[in-house]
Write a protein that holds these residues in place. Structure first.
Motif, PDB file in Angstrom:
ATOM      1  N   PHE A 102       8.923  14.075  44.583  1.00  0.00           N
ATOM      2  CA  PHE A 102       7.627  13.425  44.464  1.00  0.00           C
ATOM      3  C   PHE A 102       6.939  13.293  45.815  1.00  0.00           C
ATOM      4  O   PHE A 102       7.585  13.090  46.839  1.00  0.00           O
ATOM      5  N   THR A 103       5.601  13.365  45.782  1.00  0.00           N
ATOM      6  CA  THR A 103       4.787  13.111  46.971  1.00  0.00           C
ATOM      7  C   THR A 103       4.493  11.611  47.030  1.00  0.00           C
ATOM      8  O   THR A 103       4.724  10.879  46.061  1.00  0.00           O
ATOM      9  N   HIS A 104       3.946  11.191  48.152  1.00  0.00           N
ATOM     10  CA  HIS A 104       3.549   9.789  48.281  1.00  0.00           C
ATOM     11  C   HIS A 104       2.534   9.426  47.196  1.00  0.00           C
ATOM     12  O   HIS A 104       2.617   8.348  46.599  1.00  0.00           O
ATOM     13  N   ASP A 105       1.575  10.322  46.949  1.00  0.00           N
ATOM     14  CA  ASP A 105       0.568  10.033  45.922  1.00  0.00           C
ATOM     15  C   ASP A 105       1.179   9.967  44.529  1.00  0.00           C
ATOM     16  O   ASP A 105       0.771   9.137  43.706  1.00  0.00           O
ATOM     17  N   LYS A 116      -0.776   0.579  40.311  1.00  0.00           N
ATOM     18  CA  LYS A 116      -0.606   0.996  38.911  1.00  0.00           C
ATOM     19  C   LYS A 116       0.336   2.191  38.823  1.00  0.00           C
ATOM     20  O   LYS A 116       1.187   2.260  37.946  1.00  0.00           O
ATOM     21  N   LYS A 117       0.172   3.121  39.741  1.00  0.00           N
ATOM     22  CA  LYS A 117       1.039   4.299  39.753  1.00  0.00           C
ATOM     23  C   LYS A 117       2.465   3.909  40.116  1.00  0.00           C
ATOM     24  O   LYS A 117       3.426   4.418  39.545  1.00  0.00           O
ATOM     25  N   GLN A 118       2.624   2.989  41.072  1.00  0.00           N
ATOM     26  CA  GLN A 118       3.955   2.508  41.429  1.00  0.00           C
ATOM     27  C   GLN A 118       4.633   1.868  40.218  1.00  0.00           C
ATOM     28  O   GLN A 118       5.807   2.136  39.944  1.00  0.00           O
ATOM     29  N   ASP A 119       3.888   1.045  39.493  1.00  0.00           N
ATOM     30  CA  ASP A 119       4.437   0.391  38.298  1.00  0.00           C
ATOM     31  C   ASP A 119       4.873   1.426  37.264  1.00  0.00           C
ATOM     32  O   ASP A 119       5.963   1.326  36.693  1.00  0.00           O
ATOM     33  N   ALA A 120       4.019   2.417  37.037  1.00  0.00           N
ATOM     34  CA  ALA A 120       4.320   3.453  36.033  1.00  0.00           C
ATOM     35  C   ALA A 120       5.546   4.264  36.439  1.00  0.00           C
ATOM     36  O   ALA A 120       6.425   4.536  35.610  1.00  0.00           O
ATOM     37  N   MET A 121       5.614   4.660  37.708  1.00  0.00           N
ATOM     38  CA  MET A 121       6.752   5.474  38.162  1.00  0.00           C
ATOM     39  C   MET A 121       8.037   4.651  38.179  1.00  0.00           C
ATOM     40  O   MET A 121       9.099   5.149  37.787  1.00  0.00           O
TER      41      MET A 121
END
Length: 133
Positions: A102-105, A116-121
């Motif tokens: 995975f990339t940082h984004d 939101k992306k952190q929560d989802a991942m």
């Protein structure tokens, strides 16, 4: 030489079903230098095969304590293969659980951070099912 308690013949690798292969095909397979850094001589897999607790270079670190990733999946780590691409994994005993590349984004840890992306991942990692590599 393996670290304390490590037995190279006993190290097992597990991959997150679907997620690991999909990200490997997209991010690692088409890029020979990255592929070599992951599975070539002295690459990530070699280092972990010898001692799963041995860091793979200076960028092999746990996610920030108290953050979403470490709360959802205790012991979750990432090791950079390039400045922006990391293999996400955790070690439990002599078992190495590989989540993917995975990339940082992708992770929501870029600049600016995307909670939101952190929560989802983090949720995706917490709910991953593993098969032996």
């Amino acid at each position: 030489m393996p670290g304390p308690g490590a037995n190279p013949s006993a190290v097992k690798f597990w991959r997150a079903d679907g997620l690991f292969v999909a990200t490997k095909i997209a991010r690692v397979w088409p890029n020979p230098p990255v592929r070599n850094k992951f599975s070539g001589p002295n690459g990530f897999m070699d280092v972990k095969r010898k001692d799963p607790n041995q860091p793979f270079g200076g960028s092999d670190k746990p996610f920030t304590g108290g953050g979403k990733f470490s709360n959802e999946v205790p012991g979750l780590r990432h090791a950079h293969l390039t400045h922006d691409l990391s293999v996400v994994y955790r070690v439990q005993g002599n078992d190495v659980y590989l989540y993917g590349f995975f990339t940082h984004d992708d992770l929501g840890t870029g600049s600016p951070a995307n909670r939101k992306k952190q929560d989802a991942m983090a949720s995706r990692f917490a709910n991953a099912n593993f098969v032996e590599e």
